[in-house]
Design an enzyme around this catalytic site. Sequence first.
Site, PDB file in Angstrom:
ATOM      1  N   THR A 156      33.724  36.344  40.019  1.00  0.00           N
ATOM      2  CA  THR A 156      32.274  36.597  39.905  1.00  0.00           C
ATOM      3  C   THR A 156      32.074  37.675  38.828  1.00  0.00           C
ATOM      4  O   THR A 156      32.030  37.354  37.653  1.00  0.00           O
ATOM      5  CB  THR A 156      31.642  37.024  41.250  1.00  0.00           C
ATOM      6  OG1 THR A 156      32.364  38.106  41.788  1.00  0.00           O
ATOM      7  CG2 THR A 156      31.606  35.875  42.220  1.00  0.00           C
ATOM      8  N   LYS A 182      40.031  37.284  44.097  1.00  0.00           N
ATOM      9  CA  LYS A 182      38.896  37.698  43.279  1.00  0.00           C
ATOM     10  C   LYS A 182      38.222  38.866  43.973  1.00  0.00           C
ATOM     11  O   LYS A 182      38.352  39.053  45.190  1.00  0.00           O
ATOM     12  CB  LYS A 182      37.901  36.569  43.072  1.00  0.00           C
ATOM     13  CG  LYS A 182      37.236  36.072  44.303  1.00  0.00           C
ATOM     14  CD  LYS A 182      35.794  36.403  44.535  1.00  0.00           C
ATOM     15  CE  LYS A 182      35.156  37.357  43.599  1.00  0.00           C
ATOM     16  NZ  LYS A 182      33.837  37.804  44.150  1.00  0.00           N
ATOM     17  N   THR A 193      39.894  40.870  51.913  1.00  0.00           N
ATOM     18  CA  THR A 193      39.001  41.127  50.799  1.00  0.00           C
ATOM     19  C   THR A 193      38.140  39.926  50.508  1.00  0.00           C
ATOM     20  O   THR A 193      38.215  38.907  51.175  1.00  0.00           O
ATOM     21  CB  THR A 193      39.759  41.458  49.519  1.00  0.00           C
ATOM     22  OG1 THR A 193      38.778  41.873  48.557  1.00  0.00           O
ATOM     23  CG2 THR A 193      40.456  40.236  48.962  1.00  0.00           C
ATOM     24  N   GLU A 280      34.302  47.257  39.727  1.00  0.00           N
ATOM     25  CA  GLU A 280      33.139  47.303  38.837  1.00  0.00           C
ATOM     26  C   GLU A 280      33.023  48.668  38.163  1.00  0.00           C
ATOM     27  O   GLU A 280      32.876  49.689  38.821  1.00  0.00           O
ATOM     28  CB  GLU A 280      31.878  46.950  39.622  1.00  0.00           C
ATOM     29  CG  GLU A 280      31.852  45.456  39.951  1.00  0.00           C
ATOM     30  CD  GLU A 280      30.728  45.043  40.882  1.00  0.00           C
ATOM     31  OE1 GLU A 280      30.481  43.829  40.968  1.00  0.00           O
ATOM     32  OE2 GLU A 280      30.113  45.911  41.511  1.00  0.00           O
TER      33      GLU A 280
END
Lengths: 409, 409
Positions: A156, A182, A193, A280
């Site tokens: 993503t 991911k 996760t 991120e």
Amino acid sequence: MPVNLAPPNPDQLLPVKGVRLGIAEAGIKKADRKDLLVMQLGEKARVAGVFTLNRFCAAPVVLCQSHLAVGKGIRALVVNTGNANAGTGEEGLNRARRTCAEVAKLLGCAQEQVLPFSTGVILEPLPVEKIVAGLPAAVADLKESNWFDAAQAIMTTDIVSKAVSKQIRLGDAMVTITGIAKGSGMIHPNMATMLGYVATDAALSQPLLEALVRHAADRSFNCITVDGDTSTNDSFMLIATGETGMAEITDAASSHYAALRDAVTEVSQALAQAIVRDGEGATKFMTIAVEGGASEAECRQVAYAIAHSPLVKTAFFASDPNLGRILAAIGYAGIADLDVDRLKLYLGDVLVAENGGRAASYQEQDGQRVMKESEITVRVLLGRGSAAATVWTCDFSYDYVKINAEYRS
Amino acid sequence: MPVNLAPPNPDQLLPVKGVRLGIAEAGIKKADRKDLLVMQLGEKARVAGVFTLNRFCAAPVVLCQSHLAVGKGIRALVVNTGNANAGTGEEGLNRARRTCAEVAKLLGCAQEQVLPFSTGVILEPLPVEKIVAGLPAAVADLKESNWFDAAQAIMTTDIVSKAVSKQIRLGDAMVTITGIAKGSGMIHPNMATMLGYVATDAALSQPLLEALVRHAADRSFNCITVDGDTSTNDSFMLIATGETGMAEITDAASSHYAALRDAVTEVSQALAQAIVRDGEGATKFMTIAVEGGASEAECRQVAYAIAHSPLVKTAFFASDPNLGRILAAIGYAGIADLDVDRLKLYLGDVLVAENGGRAASYQEQDGQRVMKESEITVRVLLGRGSAAATVWTCDFSYDYVKINAEYRS
């Protein structure tokens, strides 16, 4: 940019006999990107998984657990990115069921033998017609050598795809373990996760497989955090296809089990750490090691308090050894009878604090030197016992805010 | 910039008879700024406080609690900004004691009748000589009309100073309540916020004063969060000088106590909300109201899960109604038997989710309209009982990262 994380080398990703993967571009959220993955498993394959503890767990998570409970044997997994099918109520379950039914029809198995997974935005209806339309292409693409593309198809906000392979010898058999994962944000797994799949061609009894998936998750995906947000879709699946021809492992005390357990855990850890390295906005990879606790639980509590503190994470982003923030996080971690005078804090190899305050030997330039590195270990000695726990996390940068402010645009 | 928060109007800050305030520029961290405050209390004054539960609590917090326990009556408070005197071990305690001793000498009271407070960077030695050198100027400045300057003297990363006054009539007496507070980051008070001082000239017995400070804290400073980091120095002090000439309030069931309690709580709430409005990098003020819980504790748990989620906070910063993130936060808040199908989520007046998914009536443009406002209420109906809790917080912006990455530079 990801911290010391290269994309996987396609040549080093080893096929696992009994697992075929097919990828398609279904246009679920954006055109021209791989967003649909089907994994077909051999007849002897066994599957075990751990899932998010989020009460708002996604429809596919509900369905996975129910299909695993049916116990007919799992023949396929289907994963879409671009939409999480979470917060979608009864209609979300219907659409996940429809996806499974279509896969079952294409592969010739029962709907309950298919496990569905979704990742992406929450609270929006799953575009199931696009998925159904994309499935024939994914099935036509099925092959054992597709792990590299599969890792890409489940991304993503990930910048780099995550895939790891390892081989070990168990007696006469050469056993392969390959996994993909991911995840980049909403990462504070509680059981697993975002999405992780590890497959081996070893033969393993179902009870041992269940034990192994928990063992590996507790030492990998359950030890990472990016932002402290536990996702609605976390799923970690372990597949044993039993295609090596080796005798099935049924004894938890056997050396074969121990070797396989350690190899699967190693692969899982590499994938989990890759998620943090690609967290991120991450610019630094931090290992928070807490030792000398009265229990593993309290060590984890302290490690997560540090790893979740926005103040600690922004100081690391700035390479500023503003280390009092770490003490503050330890102090509010919830150990009511913590004696701060017995505690020691190390940054890398530098002793920062002891006897309730700054170590006499500590010099700002030493802290500064460690803070400039891209991989940093924070070590806390609690002085209360012999338990320990390690958590991996990343720093908190402008880009985290940017990525998450603009996520849907 | 602070969210709908104007600086206090000096003309509307009312003196409290029995409280004199003196300010000085001691150059503790930076030159030419007010960084030292002395508050001198009248002979009849009573003081009660609540303090951080952080185990790494600062030296002044330790000393405050011990001086209050001595019970000689508190005659002065001394507050410095620029250094928290936290994580400073035995030497930190010595320096806080030295500060109290100097104040006691200047004002002619015992060292144990002085309460010390510090705020600023953690893990650095308190520059006590600068404080001692600055004290005579602060004492020379003592006057009842100094609340406006006092609010400025305790600021750290605050953009706007915080001060509130209120008057109520209790029988024949006109009672004044004036309070100041500071705080902007490391805000997730657990008992109290960074620093808050509320004084009244009402007369109140010590047991009622202790009850009142907890009552007010639980409805104000204990209901806010900026970043989920509980400070080492949180202190909230309530002072009753008893200078109005009214009869002492000793009955918790009296109408005078109820009126005073509500007024003190109102002043405390205004100060606590001002801290959130001036939260580091804040662009939005959010009220998280959770209702229909089985207990107040679980309502607070859900409210704080939402208020702490970096994903929720960045979505609010972006004015993006990515509201699935709120559902995810509710889901991981730790209510193990939460039935998501009974839950309702409102954004402002807009019903967003019910029956486990998006409300049929919900339209993106409605969510978008509310998200663009600078004050937003998130309302969660848990459908489990009749308990409720409210938490105030702010969004998470680039500036939060910037402020905290550059804090020490």
